[in-house]
Scaffold this active site. Structure first.
Site, mmCIF file in Angstrom:
data_model
loop_
_atom_site.group_PDB
_atom_site.id
_atom_site.type_symbol
_atom_site.label_atom_id
_atom_site.label_comp_id
_atom_site.label_asym_id
_atom_site.label_seq_id
_atom_site.Cartn_x
_atom_site.Cartn_y
_atom_site.Cartn_z
ATOM 1 N N LYS A 224 4.228 9.101 8.953
ATOM 2 C CA LYS A 224 3.957 8.471 10.247
ATOM 3 C C LYS A 224 4.900 8.927 11.377
ATOM 4 C CE LYS A 224 1.053 5.064 8.228
ATOM 5 N NZ LYS A 224 1.026 4.083 7.191
ATOM 6 N N ASP B 128 9.239 2.983 -0.209
ATOM 7 C CA ASP B 128 8.196 3.598 0.600
ATOM 8 C C ASP B 128 8.418 3.149 2.047
ATOM 9 O OD1 ASP B 128 5.996 4.417 1.960
ATOM 10 O OD2 ASP B 128 4.524 3.659 0.518
ATOM 11 N N TYR C 85 0.855 -1.194 0.000
ATOM 12 C CA TYR C 85 0.000 0.000 0.000
ATOM 13 C C TYR C 85 0.886 1.237 0.000
ATOM 14 C CZ TYR C 85 -3.394 3.519 1.619
ATOM 15 O OH TYR C 85 -4.197 4.630 1.745
HETATM 16 C C1 LIG Z 1 0.390 4.633 5.821
HETATM 17 C C2 LIG Z 1 1.148 4.412 4.592
HETATM 18 C C3 LIG Z 1 1.035 5.268 3.488
HETATM 19 C C4 LIG Z 1 0.042 6.385 3.435
HETATM 20 O O1 LIG Z 1 0.281 7.369 4.379
HETATM 21 P P1 LIG Z 1 -0.915 8.370 4.761
HETATM 22 O O2 LIG Z 1 -0.270 9.342 5.699
HETATM 23 O O3 LIG Z 1 -1.976 7.512 5.387
HETATM 24 O O4 LIG Z 1 -1.381 9.000 3.504
HETATM 25 C C5 LIG Z 1 1.857 5.053 2.404
HETATM 26 N N1 LIG Z 1 2.727 4.043 2.390
HETATM 27 C C6 LIG Z 1 2.859 3.182 3.419
HETATM 28 C C7 LIG Z 1 3.874 2.104 3.349
HETATM 29 C C8 LIG Z 1 2.067 3.343 4.549
HETATM 30 O O5 LIG Z 1 2.175 2.457 5.547
#
Ligand SMILES: *Cc1c(COP(=O)(O)O)cnc(C)c1O
Length: 425
Positions: free
Chosen positions: A265, A237, A142
């Protein structure tokens, strides 16, 4: 009726599904989502005042536990001087320096407001740099909810059995290839076939969003060599994995250098944030220095910067990660032992302070194997533990997060509860 139930009934009249992010709904496990009134340390309290040990950790950011005194202090001090200005503040420099210290592959940073935004911008940058259109993502990973990354995109969609999102155009979808995680041969074939057309490969180098899934053997090193040889930008990511297991990310741990890194995060300490960074040559393509446009009214806002700086400075203290990871090992080992003793097929995947207990036989190394997990059994388990005061993600395909506020006492309390409820599965 509990107060959470009342609030949920009311919320559904005004908010879509009563929530502002689908992962918060309890659709796949049944029951009503909790409304939270407050949290402190390793605990979270619902609207009825019931106390839970929290393993959701706001899905990643709360690595120091809730309302950490130093983070609270930094936020309070900052917010008194104004909320945001539409101009730069010193905090942006300080947080950028901390990020660069932890991620040597990053020479310049751009702060944004969410992980979604970070990833979306990183892809735009990779396309501009390579002058190519196509991108590759992995099933079960994701990367936020931007159009071109919503195919087979992990927990949220998996929980609802959606292959992809409605509203994404055919043209957009056509530029995204989906590859299986941990399968290097698939990529070799794909790169041959579309030689010169692929701008970027984006990956969660350790996956958190189909549940925790680790790279096998030299997978990341091979991936890096392969993308480099094809002139493809490798985007890590690390929105979830950044600062999760060490003061750095999967790239520092595995010694693999991506071209672009996305963060979020933890670096906002619970306030809205995202960031992307890369080497100077690449980042200088972003406006105002270059032609890749990307902007944000609230980007780098002082409150998020202050919470992030305080959080990262605390994480930098010696032994923070050693003890956090040890406490998490105690939890993972404890669950494994209980499952074995009770003859419950289970795999507890772990990366630093994130774990996923998969209800299945055999190691989970990709999306197809993750999907084999027994979601009904997870739902039953979830409902039993939440009743007993454990707040865990309402989906089999999420990571659980342990914080530095969790002590061995919290872990043992958790394991005692699991010992009881696992007899009922
Ligand atoms: C949470 C997450 C996102 C998205 O971040 P948001 O702040 O919710 O838009 C993207 N990539 C990864 C790996 C994530 O865990």
């Amino acid at each position: 009726m509990t107060r959470s139930q009342d609030l949920f009934t009311e919320a559904q009249k005004h908010l879509v599904g009563g929530v502002d992010s689908p992962v918060r709904a309890f659709k796949s496990v049944g029951g009503n989502p909790l409304f939270i009134s407050r949290a402190q340390g390793a605990h979270i309290y619902d609207a009825d005042g019931k106390k839970y040990i929290d393993y959701v950790g706001s899905y990643g950011p709360m690595i120091l536990g809730h309302v950490h005194p130093k983070v609270l202090n930094a936020v309070e001090r900052t917010v008194k001087n104004g909320f945001c200005f539409g101009a730069s503040t010193e905090g942006e420099i300080e947080l950028a320096m901390l990020v660069k210290e932890a991620f040597p592959s990053i020479e310049m940073v751009r702060f944004v407001n969410s992980g979604t935004e970070a990833v979306m911008s990183a892809i735009r940058l990779a396309r501009a740099y390579t002058k190519r259109d196509k991108i590759v993502k992995f099933s079960g990973c994701y990367h936020g909810h931007s159009d071109f990354l919503l195919a087979e995109a992990g927990s949220g969609l998996m929980t609802y059995g959606l292959p992809a999102s409605a509203g994404v155009t055919k043209n957009t979808a056509q530029d995204t290839f989906i590859a299986p995680y941990n399968d290097i041969q698939f990529l070799k074939d794909l790169f041959e076939k579309y030689n010169g057309e692929i701008a970027a490969v984006i990956i969660e180098p350790v996956v958190g969003n189909m549940g925790v899934v680790l790279p096998e053997g030299n997978y990341l090193k091979e991936l890096s060599a392969l993308t480099t040889s094809h002139g493809i930008q490798l985007i890590f990511d690390e929105v979830m994995t950044g600062f999760r297991k060490e003061f750095g990310g999967v790239q520092t741990l595995f010694g693999v250098t991506p071209d672009i890194t996305c963060l979020g995060k933890i670096i906002g300490g619970g306030m809205p944030v995202g960031a992307y960074g890369a080497k100077r040559e690449l980042m200088e393509m972003v406006a105002p220095l270059g032609p890749v446009y990307q902007a944000g009214t609230l980007s780098g806002n002082p409150v998020s910067m202050a919470a992030g700086i305080a959080t990262l400075n605390e994480l930098k203290e010696p032994n923070t990660y050693a003890s956090l990871n040890a406490v998490t090992t105690r939890l993972a080992e404890g669950i494994r032992k209980l499952a074995t003793a009770k003859n419950i097929p289970m795999q507890v995947a772990k990366h630093g302070s994130m774990i996923t207990p998969f209800f299945c036989d055999g190691k989970v190394t990709n999306y197809d194997l993750a999907k084999k997990a027994d979601t009904d059994r997870y739902a039953k388990f979830f409902n039993l533990i939440i009743e007993s005061g454990i707040f865990a993600p309402p989906s089999q395909f999420e990571a659980w997060f342990v914080s530095t506020a969790h002590t061995t006492k919290h872990i043992d309390e958790t394991l005692d509860i699991f010992d009881e409820v696992m007899d009922e599965l």
